[in-house]
Design a protein around this motif. Structure first.
Motif, PDB file in Angstrom:
ATOM      1  N   SER A  43       0.830  -1.218   0.000  1.00 35.25           N
ATOM      2  CA  SER A  43       0.000   0.000   0.000  1.00 35.25           C
ATOM      3  C   SER A  43       0.857   1.259   0.000  1.00 35.25           C
ATOM      4  N   VAL A  44       1.967   1.241   0.745  1.00 35.19           N
ATOM      5  CA  VAL A  44       2.878   2.386   0.749  1.00 35.19           C
ATOM      6  C   VAL A  44       3.430   2.615  -0.657  1.00 35.19           C
ATOM      7  N   CYS A  45       3.848   1.523  -1.291  1.00 34.20           N
ATOM      8  CA  CYS A  45       4.420   1.631  -2.631  1.00 34.20           C
ATOM      9  C   CYS A  45       3.389   2.148  -3.631  1.00 34.20           C
ATOM     10  N   GLU A  46       2.179   1.615  -3.571  1.00 33.57           N
ATOM     11  CA  GLU A  46       1.111   2.079  -4.466  1.00 33.57           C
ATOM     12  C   GLU A  46       0.828   3.561  -4.245  1.00 33.57           C
ATOM     13  N   ASN A  47       0.842   3.976  -2.993  1.00 35.20           N
ATOM     14  CA  ASN A  47       0.544   5.363  -2.660  1.00 35.20           C
ATOM     15  C   ASN A  47       1.568   6.318  -3.251  1.00 35.20           C
ATOM     16  N   ILE A  48       2.865   6.006  -3.081  1.00 33.42           N
ATOM     17  CA  ILE A  48       3.877   6.935  -3.574  1.00 33.42           C
ATOM     18  C   ILE A  48       3.943   6.947  -5.097  1.00 33.42           C
ATOM     19  N   ARG A  49       3.680   5.791  -5.727  1.00 34.27           N
ATOM     20  CA  ARG A  49       3.687   5.769  -7.190  1.00 34.27           C
ATOM     21  C   ARG A  49       2.506   6.570  -7.745  1.00 34.27           C
ATOM     22  N   ALA A  50       1.359   6.479  -7.082  1.00 33.69           N
ATOM     23  CA  ALA A  50       0.187   7.228  -7.533  1.00 33.69           C
ATOM     24  C   ALA A  50       0.414   8.727  -7.428  1.00 33.69           C
ATOM     25  N   SER A  51       1.269   9.142  -6.491  1.00 32.98           N
ATOM     26  CA  SER A  51       1.541  10.572  -6.310  1.00 32.98           C
ATOM     27  C   SER A  51       2.673  11.062  -7.218  1.00 32.98           C
ATOM     28  N   GLY A  52       3.277  10.146  -8.000  1.00 31.13           N
ATOM     29  CA  GLY A  52       4.350  10.536  -8.902  1.00 31.13           C
ATOM     30  C   GLY A  52       5.742  10.434  -8.314  1.00 31.13           C
ATOM     31  N   ASN A  53       5.871   9.874  -7.115  1.00 32.09           N
ATOM     32  CA  ASN A  53       7.180   9.728  -6.471  1.00 32.09           C
ATOM     33  C   ASN A  53       7.948   8.592  -7.146  1.00 32.09           C
ATOM     34  N   ASP A  54       9.138   8.895  -7.693  1.00 29.86           N
ATOM     35  CA  ASP A  54       9.905   7.883  -8.418  1.00 29.86           C
ATOM     36  C   ASP A  54      11.129   7.398  -7.641  1.00 29.86           C
ATOM     37  N   THR A  55      11.074   7.479  -6.304  1.00 29.57           N
ATOM     38  CA  THR A  55      12.148   6.934  -5.478  1.00 29.57           C
ATOM     39  C   THR A  55      12.254   5.430  -5.707  1.00 29.57           C
ATOM     40  N   PRO A  56      13.442   4.899  -6.024  1.00 36.41           N
ATOM     41  CA  PRO A  56      13.581   3.448  -6.198  1.00 36.41           C
ATOM     42  C   PRO A  56      13.232   2.707  -4.915  1.00 36.41           C
ATOM     43  N   VAL A  57      12.505   1.596  -5.037  1.00 34.41           N
ATOM     44  CA  VAL A  57      12.022   0.842  -3.879  1.00 34.41           C
ATOM     45  C   VAL A  57      12.625  -0.560  -3.870  1.00 34.41           C
ATOM     46  N   LEU A  58      13.269  -0.905  -2.745  1.00 35.86           N
ATOM     47  CA  LEU A  58      13.737  -2.257  -2.496  1.00 35.86           C
ATOM     48  C   LEU A  58      12.830  -2.864  -1.426  1.00 35.86           C
ATOM     49  N   MET A  59      12.040  -3.860  -1.800  1.00 32.33           N
ATOM     50  CA  MET A  59      11.105  -4.480  -0.862  1.00 32.33           C
ATOM     51  C   MET A  59      11.805  -5.575  -0.077  1.00 32.33           C
ATOM     52  N   LEU A  60      11.684  -5.521   1.250  1.00 33.13           N
ATOM     53  CA  LEU A  60      12.255  -6.527   2.141  1.00 33.13           C
ATOM     54  C   LEU A  60      11.139  -7.455   2.592  1.00 33.13           C
ATOM     55  N   THR A  61      11.314  -8.758   2.396  1.00 35.49           N
ATOM     56  CA  THR A  61      10.241  -9.688   2.715  1.00 35.49           C
ATOM     57  C   THR A  61      10.786 -11.003   3.240  1.00 35.49           C
ATOM     58  N   ALA A  62      10.052 -11.602   4.161  1.00 34.65           N
ATOM     59  CA  ALA A  62      10.413 -12.923   4.668  1.00 34.65           C
ATOM     60  C   ALA A  62       9.837 -14.019   3.784  1.00 34.65           C
ATOM     61  N   ARG A  63       9.022 -13.640   2.814  1.00 30.45           N
ATOM     62  CA  ARG A  63       8.376 -14.616   1.937  1.00 30.45           C
ATOM     63  C   ARG A  63       9.028 -14.587   0.554  1.00 30.45           C
ATOM     64  N   ASP A  64       9.327 -15.756   0.030  1.00 39.27           N
ATOM     65  CA  ASP A  64       9.961 -15.854  -1.283  1.00 39.27           C
ATOM     66  C   ASP A  64       8.985 -16.450  -2.297  1.00 39.27           C
ATOM     67  N   GLN A  65       7.735 -15.993  -2.218  1.00 35.06           N
ATOM     68  CA  GLN A  65       6.708 -16.497  -3.120  1.00 35.06           C
ATOM     69  C   GLN A  65       6.645 -15.635  -4.381  1.00 35.06           C
ATOM     70  N   LEU A  66       6.516 -16.288  -5.533  1.00 35.56           N
ATOM     71  CA  LEU A  66       6.425 -15.562  -6.793  1.00 35.56           C
ATOM     72  C   LEU A  66       5.226 -14.632  -6.800  1.00 35.56           C
ATOM     73  N   SER A  67       4.110 -15.060  -6.203  1.00 37.34           N
ATOM     74  CA  SER A  67       2.900 -14.235  -6.187  1.00 37.34           C
ATOM     75  C   SER A  67       3.136 -12.926  -5.444  1.00 37.34           C
ATOM     76  N   ASP A  68       3.927 -12.988  -4.348  1.00 33.58           N
ATOM     77  CA  ASP A  68       4.234 -11.769  -3.599  1.00 33.58           C
ATOM     78  C   ASP A  68       5.073 -10.820  -4.440  1.00 33.58           C
ATOM     79  N   LYS A  69       6.030 -11.371  -5.186  1.00 32.92           N
ATOM     80  CA  LYS A  69       6.886 -10.529  -6.021  1.00 32.92           C
ATOM     81  C   LYS A  69       6.087  -9.901  -7.161  1.00 32.92           C
ATOM     82  N   ILE A  70       5.191 -10.680  -7.751  1.00 32.75           N
ATOM     83  CA  ILE A  70       4.358 -10.142  -8.832  1.00 32.75           C
ATOM     84  C   ILE A  70       3.503  -8.987  -8.313  1.00 32.75           C
ATOM     85  N   GLU A  71       2.902  -9.192  -7.128  1.00 36.26           N
ATOM     86  CA  GLU A  71       2.091  -8.131  -6.535  1.00 36.26           C
ATOM     87  C   GLU A  71       2.940  -6.899  -6.254  1.00 36.26           C
TER      88      GLU A  71
END
Length: 228
Positions: free
Chosen positions: A62-90
């Motif tokens: 939701s944070v990522c969606e919010n900043i992209r919708a506002s035009g913020n182009d800061t590169p995002v590195l997502m940290l996750t304990a889950r290595d599921q393809l579905s999570d990465k696609i989302e």
């Protein structure tokens, strides 16, 4: 110095990351929930965002969606304990640039951060400055709700300026964004910037495009005279 924001609710991990990055001469601010992270992103400009997927108050997606919708182009590195393809696609659909699965090696984190901070994110699809908006998906630009008719060169120049707004962009960087390593004579940029200014300000009293004497140009919406 590189400046990043870490949004992570695991305080022990956050403290370790902040300390390690500082040893690598990377300044790191920290927020422990999504809402606080969003507020810091709105107040400050960062070279990269390190964003935990599972956060209290507002999750990483939701944070990522919010900043992209506002035009913020800061590169995002997502940290996750889950290595599921579905999570990465989302995550990629939300505007994430890269993923790092926990537990991770600190040296790898630094390498990922350094790679991301060499560029602004290409994931953002909407850029804005004041009442000026640029929709990269629909390839439409508007000011005050009115469509702008831009030449192909004018479009590239406006995109380059919006991606850096409100910071100034050098003439050399603007030339490279349009013509690559083979720019035409120096008058070509001057002519195209003159035409872009006419398009942007023909129906508005507020100046957005400012000339930075001896350097280049900047887009910002604050009231004030051009620096030319």
């Amino acid at each position: 110095m590189i400046s990043v924001l870490l949004v992570e609710d695991d305080l022990d991990l956050a403290a370790t990351v902040v300390q390690y990055l500082q040893l690598e001469e990377i300044q790191c601010d920290h927020a422990n929930n999504g809402i606080s992270g969003l507020h810091l992103l709105q107040k400050n400009r960062y070279d990269a965002l390190l964003l935990d997927l599972n956060l209290p108050r507002m999750d990483g997606i939701s944070v990522c969606e919010n900043i992209r919708a506002s035009g913020n182009d800061t590169p995002v590195l997502m940290l996750t304990a889950r290595d599921q393809l579905s999570d990465k696609i989302e995550g990629f659909h939300a505007g994430t640039d890269d993923f790092l699965v926990k537990p991770f090696d600190m040296e790898e984190l630094v390498l990922r951060v350094q790679a991301l901070t060499r560029r602004r994110s290409g994931q953002v699809q909407r850029l804005a400055c004041g009442d000026l908006t640029m929709d990269l998906t629909r390839r439409q630009a508007q000011r005050g709700g009115q469509p702008l008719h831009l030449s192909p060169v004018g479009w590239k120049l406006l995109e380059a300026l919006l991606r850096e707004s409100p910071a100034a962009v050098s003439r050399e960087k603007l030339q490279a964004s349009v013509w690559g390593d083979d720019p035409p004579d120096s008058n070509s940029l001057k002519v195209h910037m003159y035409n872009l200014r006419k398009v942007l300000e023909s129906d508005s009293e507020q100046t957005l495009l400012h000339t930075v004497k001896g350097y280049g140009f900047a887009l910002y919406s604050a009231d004030g005279d051009d620096t030319e």
